[in-house]
Motif scaffolding. Structure first.
Motif, PDB file in Angstrom:
ATOM      1  N   LYS A   1      40.665  37.028  37.591  1.00 47.07           N
ATOM      2  CA  LYS A   1      41.589  36.754  38.685  1.00 47.07           C
ATOM      3  C   LYS A   1      42.145  38.401  39.313  1.00 47.07           C
ATOM      4  O   LYS A   1      42.559  38.380  40.517  1.00 47.07           O
ATOM      5  CB  LYS A   1      42.825  35.986  38.198  1.00 47.07           C
ATOM      6  N   ILE A   2      42.122  39.249  38.225  1.00 50.76           N
ATOM      7  CA  ILE A   2      43.018  40.519  38.470  1.00 50.76           C
ATOM      8  C   ILE A   2      41.879  41.191  39.547  1.00 50.76           C
ATOM      9  O   ILE A   2      42.252  41.811  40.691  1.00 50.76           O
ATOM     10  CB  ILE A   2      43.228  41.335  37.427  1.00 50.76           C
ATOM     11  N   SER A   3      40.457  41.051  39.206  1.00 51.29           N
ATOM     12  CA  SER A   3      39.739  41.640  40.166  1.00 51.29           C
ATOM     13  C   SER A   3      39.584  41.146  41.390  1.00 51.29           C
ATOM     14  O   SER A   3      38.978  41.835  42.079  1.00 51.29           O
ATOM     15  CB  SER A   3      38.156  41.676  39.337  1.00 51.29           C
ATOM     16  N   LEU A   4      39.972  40.100  41.664  1.00 51.90           N
ATOM     17  CA  LEU A   4      39.813  39.350  43.070  1.00 51.90           C
ATOM     18  C   LEU A   4      40.614  40.324  44.023  1.00 51.90           C
ATOM     19  O   LEU A   4      40.473  40.272  45.279  1.00 51.90           O
ATOM     20  CB  LEU A   4      39.999  38.094  42.978  1.00 51.90           C
ATOM     21  N   ASN A   5      41.857  40.720  43.636  1.00 51.93           N
ATOM     22  CA  ASN A   5      42.723  41.675  44.303  1.00 51.93           C
ATOM     23  C   ASN A   5      42.214  42.855  44.823  1.00 51.93           C
ATOM     24  O   ASN A   5      42.876  43.749  45.616  1.00 51.93           O
ATOM     25  CB  ASN A   5      44.088  41.666  43.576  1.00 51.93           C
ATOM     26  N   TYR A   6      41.189  43.226  44.088  1.00 49.94           N
ATOM     27  CA  TYR A   6      40.371  44.559  44.352  1.00 49.94           C
ATOM     28  C   TYR A   6      38.755  44.494  44.932  1.00 49.94           C
ATOM     29  O   TYR A   6      38.075  45.483  44.583  1.00 49.94           O
ATOM     30  CB  TYR A   6      40.523  45.398  43.131  1.00 49.94           C
ATOM     31  N   THR A   7      38.547  43.488  45.699  1.00 45.10           N
ATOM     32  CA  THR A   7      37.442  43.294  46.267  1.00 45.10           C
ATOM     33  C   THR A   7      37.157  44.652  47.207  1.00 45.10           C
ATOM     34  O   THR A   7      38.279  45.266  47.716  1.00 45.10           O
ATOM     35  CB  THR A   7      36.949  42.052  46.869  1.00 45.10           C
ATOM     36  N   TYR A   8      35.899  44.768  47.698  1.00 48.18           N
ATOM     37  CA  TYR A   8      35.735  45.994  48.638  1.00 48.18           C
ATOM     38  C   TYR A   8      36.365  45.670  50.033  1.00 48.18           C
ATOM     39  O   TYR A   8      37.125  46.642  50.764  1.00 48.18           O
ATOM     40  CB  TYR A   8      34.288  46.162  48.816  1.00 48.18           C
ATOM     41  N   ASP A   9      36.409  44.494  50.329  1.00 44.98           N
ATOM     42  CA  ASP A   9      36.867  43.897  51.609  1.00 44.98           C
ATOM     43  C   ASP A   9      38.715  44.066  51.486  1.00 44.98           C
ATOM     44  O   ASP A   9      39.147  44.458  52.413  1.00 44.98           O
ATOM     45  CB  ASP A   9      36.621  42.429  51.960  1.00 44.98           C
ATOM     46  N   LYS A  10      39.049  43.728  50.326  1.00 46.27           N
ATOM     47  CA  LYS A  10      40.464  43.693  50.258  1.00 46.27           C
ATOM     48  C   LYS A  10      40.934  45.043  50.267  1.00 46.27           C
ATOM     49  O   LYS A  10      41.948  45.467  50.890  1.00 46.27           O
ATOM     50  CB  LYS A  10      41.150  42.924  49.168  1.00 46.27           C
ATOM     51  N   VAL A  11      40.253  46.151  49.698  1.00 46.04           N
ATOM     52  CA  VAL A  11      40.638  47.538  49.538  1.00 46.04           C
ATOM     53  C   VAL A  11      40.492  48.196  50.756  1.00 46.04           C
ATOM     54  O   VAL A  11      41.245  48.889  51.346  1.00 46.04           O
ATOM     55  CB  VAL A  11      39.991  48.349  48.401  1.00 46.04           C
ATOM     56  N   GLU A  42      40.574  46.536  53.678  1.00 41.22           N
ATOM     57  CA  GLU A  42      41.729  46.155  54.590  1.00 41.22           C
ATOM     58  C   GLU A  42      43.220  46.832  54.384  1.00 41.22           C
ATOM     59  O   GLU A  42      43.815  47.182  55.325  1.00 41.22           O
ATOM     60  CB  GLU A  42      41.992  44.651  54.388  1.00 41.22           C
ATOM     61  N   LYS A  43      43.342  47.124  52.960  1.00 43.27           N
ATOM     62  CA  LYS A  43      44.616  47.793  52.839  1.00 43.27           C
ATOM     63  C   LYS A  43      44.729  49.371  53.176  1.00 43.27           C
ATOM     64  O   LYS A  43      45.627  49.687  53.735  1.00 43.27           O
ATOM     65  CB  LYS A  43      44.905  47.687  51.215  1.00 43.27           C
ATOM     66  N   THR A  44      43.554  50.120  52.893  1.00 40.07           N
ATOM     67  CA  THR A  44      43.409  51.269  53.397  1.00 40.07           C
ATOM     68  C   THR A  44      43.380  51.490  54.924  1.00 40.07           C
ATOM     69  O   THR A  44      43.851  52.438  55.426  1.00 40.07           O
ATOM     70  CB  THR A  44      42.367  52.090  52.704  1.00 40.07           C
ATOM     71  N   SER A  45      42.889  50.499  55.617  1.00 36.90           N
ATOM     72  CA  SER A  45      42.727  50.731  57.186  1.00 36.90           C
ATOM     73  C   SER A  45      44.205  50.714  57.889  1.00 36.90           C
ATOM     74  O   SER A  45      44.468  51.048  58.831  1.00 36.90           O
ATOM     75  CB  SER A  45      41.717  49.509  57.649  1.00 36.90           C
TER      76      SER A  45
END
Length: 95
Positions: free
Chosen positions: A77-87, A89-92
């Protein structure tokens, strides 16, 4: 499980990737990635050099199927917060 008894490590991607494969990270307090995990819920976080605790944790996980199953689901569950797409999106947001 993945064991990374580092004395120092910046943000450790292998522990997070392993969590994404339902492996329970055993990491140290000197790893930046320890901040995203919760000790004894979705990972084990030990002091560097504490080999006694590591042996106890490995024995516990090897003998307690229910705990191992529960913690591996929580790690995932924790890893789902750090998928490449989510990261990405956050960095963009910062560009």
């Amino acid at each position: 499980m993945i064991l990374q008894p580092s004395f120092f490590d910046a943000f450790n991607l292998p522990a997070l990737e392993a969590a994404g494969r339902r492996c329970i990270p055993i990491i140290t307090t000197r790893m930046d990635v320890a901040e995203i995990f919760e000790n004894e819920k979705n990972a084990f976080v030990v002091k560097p050099g504490d080999s006694e605790s590591i042996v106890k944790i490995i024995t516990l996980l090897a003998t307690n199927n229910d705990l191992r199953e529960k913690m591996s689901k929580e790690a995932y569950k924790i890893s789902l917060n750090y998928t490449y797409d989510k990261v990405a999106e956050k960095t963009s947001l910062y560009t």
